[in-house]
Design a protein around this motif. Structure first.
Motif, short mmCIF file in Angstrom:
data_model
loop_
_atom_site.label_atom_id
_atom_site.label_comp_id
_atom_site.label_asym_id
_atom_site.label_seq_id
_atom_site.Cartn_x
_atom_site.Cartn_y
_atom_site.Cartn_z
N GLY A 193 6.97 12.00 -41.39
CA GLY A 193 6.07 11.54 -40.33
C GLY A 193 5.41 12.72 -39.66
N PRO A 194 4.47 12.46 -38.75
CA PRO A 194 3.82 13.57 -38.04
C PRO A 194 4.85 14.40 -37.28
CG PRO A 194 2.91 11.43 -37.35
CD PRO A 194 4.02 11.15 -38.30
N VAL A 195 4.64 15.70 -37.23
CA VAL A 195 5.51 16.57 -36.45
C VAL A 195 4.85 16.76 -35.08
CG1 VAL A 195 6.66 18.80 -36.34
CG2 VAL A 195 6.13 17.78 -38.57
N ARG A 196 5.55 16.34 -34.03
CA ARG A 196 4.99 16.45 -32.68
C ARG A 196 5.68 17.59 -31.94
NH1 ARG A 196 2.05 11.89 -32.66
NH2 ARG A 196 2.94 10.15 -33.82
N LEU A 197 4.83 18.53 -31.55
CA LEU A 197 5.32 19.73 -30.87
C LEU A 197 4.76 19.68 -29.45
CD1 LEU A 197 6.87 22.30 -31.71
CD2 LEU A 197 4.68 23.33 -32.26
N SER A 198 5.64 19.84 -28.47
CA SER A 198 5.23 19.76 -27.06
C SER A 198 6.03 20.80 -26.29
CB SER A 198 5.54 18.35 -26.54
OG SER A 198 5.38 18.30 -25.14
N PHE A 199 5.33 21.73 -25.66
CA PHE A 199 6.08 22.78 -24.96
C PHE A 199 5.26 23.40 -23.84
CE2 PHE A 199 4.04 24.72 -28.65
CZ PHE A 199 3.41 25.84 -28.10
N ASP A 200 5.99 24.03 -22.92
CA ASP A 200 5.36 24.86 -21.90
C ASP A 200 5.38 26.29 -22.38
OD1 ASP A 200 4.70 22.92 -20.10
OD2 ASP A 200 6.57 23.08 -18.95
N LEU A 201 4.27 26.95 -22.20
CA LEU A 201 4.17 28.35 -22.56
C LEU A 201 4.11 29.15 -21.27
CD1 LEU A 201 2.38 30.01 -25.37
CD2 LEU A 201 1.57 30.67 -23.14
N LEU A 202 5.12 29.97 -21.05
CA LEU A 202 5.19 30.78 -19.84
C LEU A 202 4.92 32.24 -20.19
CD1 LEU A 202 7.86 28.51 -19.57
CD2 LEU A 202 7.27 29.18 -17.26
N LYS A 203 3.89 32.76 -19.56
CA LYS A 203 3.47 34.12 -19.89
C LYS A 203 3.96 35.09 -18.82
CE LYS A 203 -0.94 36.62 -20.11
NZ LYS A 203 -0.59 37.71 -21.04
N ASP A 204 4.60 36.14 -19.26
CA ASP A 204 5.05 37.19 -18.35
C ASP A 204 4.74 38.52 -19.03
OD1 ASP A 204 6.24 38.83 -16.53
OD2 ASP A 204 8.30 38.25 -17.00
N GLY A 205 3.56 39.07 -18.72
CA GLY A 205 3.11 40.29 -19.39
C GLY A 205 2.93 40.02 -20.87
N THR A 206 3.67 40.75 -21.70
CA THR A 206 3.57 40.54 -23.15
C THR A 206 4.67 39.61 -23.65
OG1 THR A 206 4.96 42.48 -23.57
CG2 THR A 206 2.56 42.83 -23.53
N HIS A 207 5.47 39.08 -22.74
CA HIS A 207 6.55 38.16 -23.14
C HIS A 207 6.10 36.72 -22.93
CE1 HIS A 207 10.06 41.25 -22.79
NE2 HIS A 207 9.01 41.73 -23.44
N TYR A 208 6.37 35.90 -23.93
CA TYR A 208 6.01 34.50 -23.86
C TYR A 208 7.25 33.66 -24.08
CZ TYR A 208 1.21 36.15 -24.35
OH TYR A 208 0.02 36.79 -24.17
N ARG A 209 7.48 32.74 -23.13
CA ARG A 209 8.62 31.84 -23.30
C ARG A 209 8.07 30.47 -23.70
NH1 ARG A 209 12.82 30.34 -18.53
NH2 ARG A 209 13.78 28.58 -19.59
N LEU A 210 8.60 29.93 -24.77
CA LEU A 210 8.19 28.60 -25.24
C LEU A 210 9.36 27.65 -25.05
CD1 LEU A 210 6.01 30.41 -26.61
CD2 LEU A 210 6.07 28.85 -28.54
N ALA A 211 9.19 26.68 -24.18
CA ALA A 211 10.27 25.73 -23.91
C ALA A 211 9.74 24.32 -24.09
CB ALA A 211 10.80 25.92 -22.49
#
Ligand SMILES: [Zn+2]
Ligand SMILES: [Zn+2]
Length: 186
Positions: A43-61
């Protein structure tokens, strides 16, 4: 299937993506070329996340959800496996990899750390890793799956064969012989 990081300027952005598999259960860009997966995407792959940017660091939750098809480890028949995964990953530039590896390990103890290069995150790799984290080592179509006859290959869930009764495990035979020898010595 890359996330271009240069388009994100805000400290927090919500991202939604959907990827549709082809008729063969393959999502283009998810599997490295030439590799064979232990799953098919149904089935379709559903990706949903918040991208938090801190300088060159990115948090994907966020979450990844789809329906996979796996092969039963006993009878090899396909089985449905829904995936509803939660991830929380910290992406650091690949160049910082070596120098900051230890620091990151200590600071971000309970966060998965991943790496990005060329200002982009490989979402295909992210999803693929989440799938492999979710799927069991030995998938079973059902707990009571009887598997295949080791001699003739008949699926014992749906059929019977003549050799089932006469077949004995060679390892058991070995033990029996050993037990017999011990018995003789006593
Ligand atoms: Zn099975
Ligand atoms: Zn058989």
């Amino acid at each position: 299937m890359f996330l271009d990081l240069s388009q994100f300027r805000e400290p927090r952005t919500h991202v939604e993506r959907t990827y549709v598999p082809d008729g063969g259960g393959v999502v283009h860009g998810l599997t490295p070329q030439g590799e064979r997966e232990a799953f098919r995407v149904m089935g379709p792959v559903r990706l949903s996340f918040d991208l938090l940017k801190d300088g060159t660091h990115y948090r994907l939750a966020g979450t990844v959800a789809t329906r996979l098809s796996l092969d039963c480890s006993r009878c090899l028949e396909p089985l449905d496996f829904p995936v509803d995964g939660v991830f929380d990953l910290l992406y650091v530039p690949h160049t910082e990899n070596v120098a900051a590896a230890e620091e990151v390990e200590v600071e971000e103890d309970d966060l998965g750390t991943a790496y990005y290069r060329d200002e982009r995150i490989d979402l295909g790799q992210l999803m693929r890793e989440q799938f492999y984290l979710a799927i069991p080592m030995k998938p079973l179509c059902r707990e009571s799956c009887r598997g295949l006859c080791p001699q003739c290959g008949t699926n014992l869930n749906t059929g019977t064969c003549a050799c089932t009764n006469s077949w004995t495990d060679p390892r058991l035979e070995g033990l029996r012989a050993l037990a017999g020898r011990r018995g003789g010595e006593a």
